[in-house]
Design a protein around this motif. Sequence first.
Motif, mmCIF file in Angstrom:
data_model
loop_
_atom_site.group_PDB
_atom_site.id
_atom_site.type_symbol
_atom_site.label_atom_id
_atom_site.label_comp_id
_atom_site.label_asym_id
_atom_site.label_seq_id
_atom_site.Cartn_x
_atom_site.Cartn_y
_atom_site.Cartn_z
ATOM 1 N N SER A 1 52.277 -28.303 25.203
ATOM 2 C CA SER A 1 51.600 -29.503 24.702
ATOM 3 C C SER A 1 52.570 -30.672 24.621
ATOM 4 C CB SER A 1 51.019 -29.238 23.313
ATOM 5 O OG SER A 1 50.085 -28.178 23.362
ATOM 6 N N ARG B 1 45.093 -33.719 11.847
ATOM 7 C CA ARG B 1 44.816 -32.292 11.740
ATOM 8 C C ARG B 1 43.332 -32.068 11.491
ATOM 9 N NH1 ARG B 1 48.130 -28.404 11.757
ATOM 10 N NH2 ARG B 1 46.887 -27.019 10.456
ATOM 11 N N GLN C 1 42.309 -28.668 11.036
ATOM 12 C CA GLN C 1 42.232 -27.362 10.403
ATOM 13 C C GLN C 1 42.058 -27.506 8.891
ATOM 14 O OE1 GLN C 1 44.504 -28.275 12.572
ATOM 15 N NE2 GLN C 1 44.302 -26.901 14.325
ATOM 16 N N ARG D 1 52.892 -17.046 5.156
ATOM 17 C CA ARG D 1 52.434 -16.784 6.518
ATOM 18 C C ARG D 1 52.298 -15.295 6.780
ATOM 19 N NH1 ARG D 1 49.028 -18.471 9.231
ATOM 20 N NH2 ARG D 1 49.795 -20.573 8.730
ATOM 21 N N PRO E 1 44.253 -17.588 11.101
ATOM 22 C CA PRO E 1 44.966 -18.034 12.308
ATOM 23 C C PRO E 1 46.253 -18.782 11.977
ATOM 24 C CG PRO E 1 42.629 -18.595 12.426
ATOM 25 C CD PRO E 1 42.895 -18.143 11.022
ATOM 26 N N ASP E 2 47.253 -18.653 12.833
ATOM 27 C CA ASP E 2 48.523 -19.352 12.618
ATOM 28 C C ASP E 2 48.356 -20.870 12.646
ATOM 29 O OD1 ASP E 2 49.786 -16.952 12.379
ATOM 30 O OD2 ASP E 2 50.932 -17.083 14.243
ATOM 31 N N SER E 3 47.275 -21.344 13.247
ATOM 32 C CA SER E 3 47.030 -22.787 13.301
ATOM 33 C C SER E 3 46.600 -23.348 11.943
ATOM 34 C CB SER E 3 45.951 -23.104 14.340
ATOM 35 O OG SER E 3 44.730 -22.447 14.026
ATOM 36 N N TRP F 1 47.461 -23.751 8.110
ATOM 37 C CA TRP F 1 48.677 -23.717 7.293
ATOM 38 C C TRP F 1 48.337 -23.703 5.808
ATOM 39 C CZ3 TRP F 1 51.091 -28.526 10.142
ATOM 40 C CH2 TRP F 1 51.314 -28.194 11.477
ATOM 41 N N ASP G 1 46.879 -26.799 4.365
ATOM 42 C CA ASP G 1 45.480 -27.069 4.652
ATOM 43 C C ASP G 1 44.558 -26.627 3.524
ATOM 44 O OD1 ASP G 1 46.060 -28.162 7.175
ATOM 45 O OD2 ASP G 1 46.118 -26.176 8.096
#
Length: 403
Positions: A149, A195, A197, A331, A340-342, A344, A347
């Motif tokens: 990306s 973001r 998420q 984590r 999901p790792d996306s 955080w 969030d």
Amino acid sequence: MPSVNAPGLKRRKNRDGTERLYWAAPKSALAAGFPNRIVRLHFSAHDPAQHPLIEAACKRLEAEALEWTAGRRETRSAFDGTIASLVRQYQTDMASPYREVKWNTQRTYDQVLGVIEKAFGKRSLAALGISDFRRWYDEAKKPKAPGGSERVRKAHGIISMMRRMFAYGVTAELQECGRLLTILEKARFKQPGRRRQKLESHHVEAFIAKALDAGRQSLALGTALQFETTMRQRDVIGEWEPIPVAESAGGIVLGARRWVRGLTWADISDAFVVMKVTTKTGSEVAHDLTLCPLVMDLLARVPADRRIGPLIVDETAGRPYAEHAYAREWRLVARAAGIPDSVWNMDARAGGISEADDAGADLDAIRSAAGHSQASTTVRYVRGTIGKSRKVAELRKAHRNKS
């Protein structure tokens, strides 16, 4: 050009016949090692309104040169017209806005300033233009690896830091900064996307279950507080602030840092109301924890004799989490919970605010609960909700039926 009181002023002709102005250092200052031999002046000799600016600039530069000759020199290096020199001035000048930001913000700034100095430090400000900034931005945003990306956040961060430096340079009357700041203020560079998420209630419930299984009640409680009260992670778990040299090392200390600004059991009243002055805006927020079932369930698990000191304590260390340890351990549990790792830990705040919006809460009420000073900030935390849209549709439907 009428006579002006501008010591060291020099004029040169361009090829097209126009005139450019310079200030030239006196020979005595150059002999003493004064670093700025010639400084370009971006003023017009034909505009009488700019004559006082020409005089002021020349007098200031002349005074600096004479001070240097007399041996009165600052301990920090003098500005030599390069990016590296501007970086150093920005970081060391006691009048720089850099000195007013928090220590952790300075640390983030230093990382970006280091990148700028390493990549472009030798470039002269007088030689820079929009093509340079465009080229640097495009180079910085390239993916770290082929097929990856684009690093738009990194590239935009470099441009933003340059704007800060040039703005400081204008106030410090450093040559070229005004011209370059004008260029960057008019130019537009793609910003990183916001973001999208959010940590949702089913995420939080799954996380709490896994955290309790792993003996990490602290992570479960911290996450529940972040989600249900919408407080920032830093306001819940605290942070480790460098201890000033002149201060004694009291309180909870780890190395040369002191734990500050996290929730303690003393912050929770007998009625389970928590009041907190937020670290970012300084606004005071209050939350009735009896209306936060996830939090209340976890608080009930803490024996009365342990309800003292910091609220969130690392079970393995017996003290508040060291820097980055909370996120690292969080984590591990999040992955076990299928998050999901996306998504955080940070969030959780967006998740709580979004849930409130979906429930139809008034935007100003959400803003107050989150400790935002402006509703526009609150709106940025609302992610993928349908609450307001559903309410609008219901009102339109009712109006249509009535008609």
